[in-house]
Scaffold this active site. Structure first.
Site, PDB file in Angstrom:
ATOM      1  N   LYS A 162       1.130  14.466   0.935  1.00 36.12           N
ATOM      2  CA  LYS A 162      -0.232  14.775   0.473  1.00 36.12           C
ATOM      3  C   LYS A 162      -0.410  16.274   0.217  1.00 36.12           C
ATOM      4  O   LYS A 162      -1.401  16.699  -0.360  1.00 36.12           O
ATOM      5  CB  LYS A 162      -1.252  14.272   1.488  1.00 36.12           C
ATOM      6  CG  LYS A 162      -1.262  12.748   1.650  1.00 36.12           C
ATOM      7  CD  LYS A 162      -2.276  12.298   2.698  1.00 36.12           C
ATOM      8  CE  LYS A 162      -2.186  10.823   3.050  1.00 36.12           C
ATOM      9  NZ  LYS A 162      -2.812   9.946   2.031  1.00 36.12           N
TER      10      LYS A 162
ATOM     11  N   LYS B 198      -8.206  13.984   4.562  1.00 33.19           N
ATOM     12  CA  LYS B 198      -7.341  12.789   4.514  1.00 33.19           C
ATOM     13  C   LYS B 198      -6.327  12.930   5.627  1.00 33.19           C
ATOM     14  O   LYS B 198      -6.252  13.978   6.270  1.00 33.19           O
ATOM     15  CB  LYS B 198      -6.624  12.697   3.166  1.00 33.19           C
ATOM     16  CG  LYS B 198      -5.941  14.022   2.757  1.00 33.19           C
ATOM     17  CD  LYS B 198      -5.216  13.930   1.434  1.00 33.19           C
ATOM     18  CE  LYS B 198      -6.142  14.005   0.255  1.00 33.19           C
ATOM     19  NZ  LYS B 198      -6.338  12.762  -0.456  1.00 33.19           N
ATOM     20  N   ARG B 199      -5.536  11.885   5.882  1.00 34.23           N
ATOM     21  CA  ARG B 199      -4.472  12.029   6.879  1.00 34.23           C
ATOM     22  C   ARG B 199      -3.543  13.177   6.484  1.00 34.23           C
ATOM     23  O   ARG B 199      -3.377  13.479   5.299  1.00 34.23           O
ATOM     24  CB  ARG B 199      -3.670  10.725   6.980  1.00 34.23           C
ATOM     25  CG  ARG B 199      -4.386   9.658   7.765  1.00 34.23           C
ATOM     26  CD  ARG B 199      -4.649  10.084   9.186  1.00 34.23           C
ATOM     27  NE  ARG B 199      -3.450  10.039   9.962  1.00 34.23           N
ATOM     28  CZ  ARG B 199      -3.206   9.168  10.934  1.00 34.23           C
ATOM     29  NH1 ARG B 199      -4.127   8.288  11.277  1.00 34.23           N
ATOM     30  NH2 ARG B 199      -2.059   9.175  11.597  1.00 34.23           N
TER      31      ARG B 199
ATOM     32  N   HIS C 221       0.803  -1.225   0.000  1.00 30.58           N
ATOM     33  CA  HIS C 221       0.000   0.000   0.000  1.00 30.58           C
ATOM     34  C   HIS C 221       0.831   1.267   0.000  1.00 30.58           C
ATOM     35  O   HIS C 221       0.277   2.355   0.140  1.00 30.58           O
ATOM     36  CB  HIS C 221      -0.917   0.050   1.221  1.00 30.58           C
ATOM     37  CG  HIS C 221      -1.975  -0.996   1.231  1.00 30.58           C
ATOM     38  ND1 HIS C 221      -3.227  -0.793   0.710  1.00 30.58           N
ATOM     39  CD2 HIS C 221      -1.960  -2.265   1.689  1.00 30.58           C
ATOM     40  CE1 HIS C 221      -3.943  -1.889   0.866  1.00 30.58           C
ATOM     41  NE2 HIS C 221      -3.190  -2.806   1.448  1.00 30.58           N
TER      42      HIS C 221
ATOM     43  N   THR D  49      -8.364   6.677  -1.931  1.00 27.74           N
ATOM     44  CA  THR D  49      -9.724   6.161  -2.078  1.00 27.74           C
ATOM     45  C   THR D  49     -10.735   7.270  -1.815  1.00 27.74           C
ATOM     46  O   THR D  49     -11.864   7.199  -2.304  1.00 27.74           O
ATOM     47  CB  THR D  49      -9.981   4.976  -1.119  1.00 27.74           C
ATOM     48  OG1 THR D  49      -9.446   5.306   0.163  1.00 27.74           O
ATOM     49  CG2 THR D  49      -9.314   3.722  -1.622  1.00 27.74           C
TER      50      THR D  49
ATOM     51  N   LYS E 266     -14.539   8.436  -3.535  1.00 28.48           N
ATOM     52  CA  LYS E 266     -15.778   8.766  -2.805  1.00 28.48           C
ATOM     53  C   LYS E 266     -16.316  10.118  -3.274  1.00 28.48           C
ATOM     54  O   LYS E 266     -17.517  10.274  -3.505  1.00 28.48           O
ATOM     55  CB  LYS E 266     -15.508   8.796  -1.290  1.00 28.48           C
ATOM     56  CG  LYS E 266     -15.134   7.435  -0.722  1.00 28.48           C
ATOM     57  CD  LYS E 266     -14.457   7.511   0.657  1.00 28.48           C
ATOM     58  CE  LYS E 266     -13.759   6.182   0.944  1.00 28.48           C
ATOM     59  NZ  LYS E 266     -12.804   6.252   2.058  1.00 28.48           N
TER      60      LYS E 266
HETATM   61  C1  26Q Z   1       3.870   0.846  10.140  1.00 28.35           C
HETATM   62  C2  26Q Z   1       4.804   0.551  11.109  1.00 28.35           C
HETATM   63  C3  26Q Z   1       4.632   0.959  12.416  1.00 28.35           C
HETATM   64  C4  26Q Z   1       3.489   1.675  12.753  1.00 28.35           C
HETATM   65  C5  26Q Z   1       2.554   1.968  11.788  1.00 28.35           C
HETATM   66  C6  26Q Z   1       2.743   1.559  10.477  1.00 28.35           C
HETATM   67  C7  26Q Z   1       1.733   1.883   9.446  1.00 28.35           C
HETATM   68  C8  26Q Z   1       0.388   1.995   9.792  1.00 28.35           C
HETATM   69  C9  26Q Z   1      -0.553   2.324   8.838  1.00 28.35           C
HETATM   70  C10 26Q Z   1       2.095   2.092   8.138  1.00 28.35           C
HETATM   71  C11 26Q Z   1       1.150   2.417   7.190  1.00 28.35           C
HETATM   72  C12 26Q Z   1      -0.181   2.529   7.527  1.00 28.35           C
HETATM   73  C13 26Q Z   1      -1.219   2.899   6.583  1.00 28.35           C
HETATM   74  C14 26Q Z   1      -1.032   3.071   5.298  1.00 28.35           C
HETATM   75  C15 26Q Z   1      -2.109   3.497   4.399  1.00 28.35           C
HETATM   76  O1  26Q Z   1      -3.205   3.814   4.830  1.00 28.35           O
HETATM   77  N1  26Q Z   1      -1.841   3.522   3.098  1.00 28.35           N
HETATM   78  C16 26Q Z   1      -2.860   3.935   2.142  1.00 28.35           C
HETATM   79  O2  26Q Z   1      -3.534   2.778   1.681  1.00 28.35           O
HETATM   80  C17 26Q Z   1      -4.630   3.125   0.862  1.00 28.35           C
HETATM   81  C18 26Q Z   1      -5.382   1.860   0.517  1.00 28.35           C
HETATM   82  O3  26Q Z   1      -4.661   1.099  -0.391  1.00 28.35           O
HETATM   83  C19 26Q Z   1      -4.168   3.874  -0.376  1.00 28.35           C
HETATM   84  O4  26Q Z   1      -5.299   4.293  -1.090  1.00 28.35           O
HETATM   85  C20 26Q Z   1      -3.329   5.082   0.021  1.00 28.35           C
HETATM   86  O5  26Q Z   1      -2.789   5.686  -1.132  1.00 28.35           O
HETATM   87  C21 26Q Z   1      -2.225   4.667   0.968  1.00 28.35           C
HETATM   88  O6  26Q Z   1      -1.530   5.800   1.435  1.00 28.35           O
END
Ligand code: 26Q
Length: 823
Positions: free
Chosen positions: A558, A552-553, A364, A660, A664
């Site tokens: 971004k 978004k985050r 992702h 995503t 929406k």
């Molecule tokens: C990793 C290690 C330690 C702590 C946290 C994490 C961690 C947690 C959440 C790393 C990444 C995430 C989340 C990533 C995420 O939300 N990515 C998004 O995924 C979406 C669905 O595929 C995409 O549409 C987005 O582009 C992408 O940023």
């Protein structure tokens, strides 16, 4: 394949009424007149759950009898949003429930708002998991979501003096009406200890863990109700409990401390979700969380399979597929190996073949900060037997590399699973899976050509694309009832389960009467959002202004910063030139920043400072407004998405895997202002170049510029008056009294700051193009007919972005799984 037994959704109005009143009396000793909205919500939820339970039971009896192939979606995050409204919608109970409550003198909407929005995820990845579960149930695929029952979800974001302040989100406080605790399926999870090698009678080494810490994983099951189907899948969230509430034996043996430790471990293990996305927080507790839910899930699946299939594990991949939602669950690969080898005495090669055929990995992100790596010291101490297995996987993999490439130490070090004192989870996931997919075409191409090039070379057939999607049930039918009704009146309701049918709206985009109705709905949604904002924040916004939304985050890639820079620029322009003819705008921001991400939090403060400046300047009345809406979450998105005119998707090209939110907003008739990044590229392909505002560098251009290392933002500063003016505003006291608060951002743009390259995400580089696109939007909005045509066309072209399409592709191209027959 046997058909699912028919169980009609025949919950009547009277049953709902008596269910609610009975439940209120039993659970709370209350009547409708005296109950709180929370209590009424719980009573209604329990009433509906009771009804769901019949189908839920029948579904699983059927799965068992028909011996169906099942997919397990393994994810650290499930951002489900509120359960009740979705269950009501999917069971076609909206009218019945509304009428029942009306007769009790209650407004259903008010009760729906009383449900705490469970925030068991950070952002896109967690919400994608939730959309996928909805599609899996709706289309009849046997599936489980497997994850963690965090007691505290993503923090509640408060804004104090413009700064983000995090408060705990105790989502279980008012009870958990949808969950079913299933102690009978609890599993023991072991951490630490030593591995003892014992020779068995046949002279084979057997590995036994000793001196470990142990916690109990107890599943809580949540129903996943599909649309217009009697099939109910399960979201299984594991919670940690002490193995023995009071460990008498340990106490007697003088191991009181061990018992205490295990109590504490259980308490902390599932306490909180890590509030970081794309931002590594490599903490021991996170690795523990990962092993905890993975070990519990795999143990249960293997046990059930062994029982059903008489230990014939060669058939496991024909009946079970594990989909790994990013690298977070990739311990599944080693845990499955461990159980097959240590638990069922299977030889390595056989176990490896089965494991690889059972696991599939979705990537992702291409942000290197997000790639999970664990120090070997930590990994081997916490999971000693798992580490032995990972080491052996690595040893064999490196041996293969030598066979394929000859002795090329550099290449082997780059590709190894264990190297430089770390375990690289992405490499483990790639080597141990039969499929690796990206989440949009451009993202998958970058994986193949750049990020995972070496792996693509040796495993070209494993790589594939699955462009993300969203469920139209929540993101249109539920969140935008007015538009839903309008669409259904025009083309029927087939779109609810077949989103491509929206293309029937295409000819209507030039139909004046339809366009009028479409824009009337948009206007009503904008008024509803304005009223909500006024109620919550006491701020009035003009519903006839352009609603320009970035939700978004918060992350530098971004580029919320670019958006707020344009706001500053527009403010500066209007101050200089008050009579300028511009389209009134409302800039809406909503974003949580990772609690430890300092610069992201500073950007939030900047947005709030600019909002204060603009909103308190009488000269800006009727011209522009800026709002930062605190505590963005699924239930807020459901209010923003239907009200947007402009959807900002402005990441540095090559950085947003898919996005995503873009889908929406488009589905609800907003026009995308975006870069050629992630799924924006495919949105453009669907709507055509004239129905989207694209600007800025392409991913190749970004890549090339980065590679030359010649980018010099100072040149832009010197040449471009707008940029100079914006950056000066950051440090000249306009926004803060002490002049230094935003100096870090100024420095980051021009010189780099705290280890980052100058303007790392090319905000200044893309600014002029962005500004031009914003001006094009203002011009376009003036032509009401053309704008309506674009908006309708966007909705009409959203068919591809249904998660139903995405899931069908996973099912046929990765899992090889068929839906259960519907009746
Ligand atoms: C990793 C290690 C330690 C702590 C946290 C994490 C961690 C947690 C959440 C790393 C990444 C995430 C989340 C990533 C995420 O939300 N990515 C998004 O995924 C979406 C669905 O595929 C995409 O549409 C987005 O582009 C992408 O940023």
């Amino acid at each position: 394949m046997a058909a699912l037994p028919t169980t009609k959704h025949n919950l009547s109005k009277e049953t709902i009424k008596s269910g609610v009143t009975d439940m209120l009396r039993t659970a709370y000793r209350k009547t409708i007149a005296t109950a709180t909205p929370q209590q009424i919500y719980n009573a209604l939820a329990l009433t509906i759950k009771e009804h769901v339970s019949a189908n839920w039971l029948a579904t699983h009896e059927h799965f068992d009898k028909a011996d169906v192939k099942t997919v397990y979606y393994l994810s650290m995050e499930f951002l489900m949003g509120r359960f009740m409204g979705n269950a009501i919608l999917n069971m076609s109970l909206t009218n019945t429930a509304q009428e029942a409550l009306e007769e009790l003198g209650i407004d259903l909407n008010m009760i729906e708002e009383a449900e705490h929005d469970p925030g068991l995820g950070n952002g896109g990845l967690g919400r994608l998991a939730a959309c996928f579960l909805d599609s899996l149930s709706t289309m009849g695929y046997p599936a489980y979501g497997a994850g963690i029952r965090y007691h505290y979800g993503i923090f509640e974001q408060h804004i104090e003096d413009g700064h983000q302040v995090e408060k705990p989100d105790n989502w279980l406080h008012y009870g958990d009406p949808w969950g079913v605790r299933r102690e009978e399926y609890a599993k023991e999870i072991k951490f630490g200890g030593r591995v003892n090698a014992i020779k068995d009678d046949a002279g084979e080494y057997r590995f036994v863990l000793e001196g470990y810490q142990c916690v109990l994983a107890v599943p809580h099951d949540y129903p996943v109700v599909g649309y217009n189907t009697n099939m109910v899948n399960t979201l299984r969230l594991w919670d940690a409990e002490p193995v023995n509430r009071f460990d008498l034996q340990s106490f007697n043996e003088g191991q009181y401390e061990r018992a205490q430790e295990e109590q504490n471990l259980a308490r902390t293990l599932t306490a909180v979700l890590y509030p970081a996305d794309e931002f590594l927080a490599g903490k021991e507790l996170r690795l523990r969380q990962q092993y905890f839910f993975i070990s519990a899930t795999i143990q249960r699946v293997v046990e059930q399979f062994a029982h059903k299939h008489n230990h014939d594990f060669s058939k496991l991949p024909q009946y079970v597929q594990f989909q790994l939602n990013d690298t977070h669950p990739s311990l599944a690969i080693a845990e499955l190996m461990r159980i097959l080898i240590d638990g069922y005495f299977m030889p390595w090669d056989e176990a490896w073949e089965i494991t690889r055929a059972t696991c599939a990995y979705t990537n992702h992100t291409i942000m290197s900060e997000a790639l999970e790596k664990w120090p070997i010291e930590l990994f081997s101490r916490l999971l000693p037997r798992i580490y032995m297995i990972v080491e052996e996987i690595n040893r064999r993999f490196c041996q293969n590399l030598i066979q394929w490439y000859g002795n090329d130490p550099e290449r082997i070090r780059n590709m190894a699973i264990c190297a430089d004192g770390q375990v690289r989870m992405a490499h483990l996931a790639i080597v141990g899976s039969h499929s690796i997919n990206g989440v949009a075409e451009i993202h998958t191409n970058i994986l193949k050509e750049v990020e995972l090039k070496d792996f693509y070379e040796i495993y070209p057939d494993k790589f594939n694309n699955k462009t993300n999607g969203i469920t139209q049930r929540r993101w249109l039918a539920k969140c935008n009832p007015k538009l839903s009704t309008l669409i259904t009146n025009a083309i029927g309701d087939g779109w609810v389960t077949d989103l491509n049918q929206l293309s029937k709206l295409k000819p209507l985009s030039s139909d004046a009467a339809f366009a009028d109705e479409f824009m009337t709905v948009k206007q009503a949604n904008k008024i509803a959002l304005s009223n909500h904002i006024y109620r919550e924040h006491g701020i009035t916004v003009d519903p006839s202004s352009i609603f320009d939304i970035q939700a978004k985050r918060l992350h530098e890639y971004k580029r919320q910063l670019m958006n707020i820079f344009y706001v500053i620029d527009l403010y500066n322009t209007l101050k200089l030139n008050p009579s300028l003819d511009t389209q009134p705008r409302t800039f809406l921001f909503a974003a949580k920043a990772s609690a430890s991400y300092r610069r992201a939090k500073l950007i939030i403060k900047l947005i709030n400072s600019v909002a204060d400046l603009v909103n308190n300047d009488p000269a800006m009345d009727g011209r522009m407004k800026v709002l930062f809406l605190p505590n963005y979450r699924v239930s807020m998105a459901e209010k923003l998405v239907p009200a947007a005119d402009v959807s900002q998707q402005i990441s540095t090209a090559g950085k947003e895997a898919s996005g995503t939110g873009n889908m929406k907003f488009m589905l609800n008739g907003a026009i995308t202002l975006g870069t050629l990044d992630g799924a924006n590229v495919e949105i453009m392909e669907e709507v055509g170049r004239d129905n989207i505002f694209i600007f800025g560098m392409t991913a190749q251009e970004v890549q090339a510029l980065t590679n030359t290392g010649t980018y010099a933002p100072w040149d832009l500063y010197n040449m471009d008056y707008d940029i100079r003016n914006i950056l000066t505003t950051l440090i000249n006291g306009t926004l803060d009294n002490n002049h230094d608060l935003f100096r870090e951002l100024y420095e980051a743009m021009l010189n780099g700051y705290g280890g980052t390259r100058p303007d790392e995400y090319y905000v200044l580089k893309d600014f002029a193009a962005y500004k031009a696109a914003q001006e094009d939007i203002s011009t376009a909005y003036k032509d009401k007919n053309r704008w309506a045509e674009m908006a309708i066309h966007n909705t009409a072209c959203a068919g591809k972005f249904s998660s139903d399409r995405t899931i069908r592709q996973y099912a046929s191209e990765i899992w090889n799984i068929e839906p259960v027959v519907r009746v």
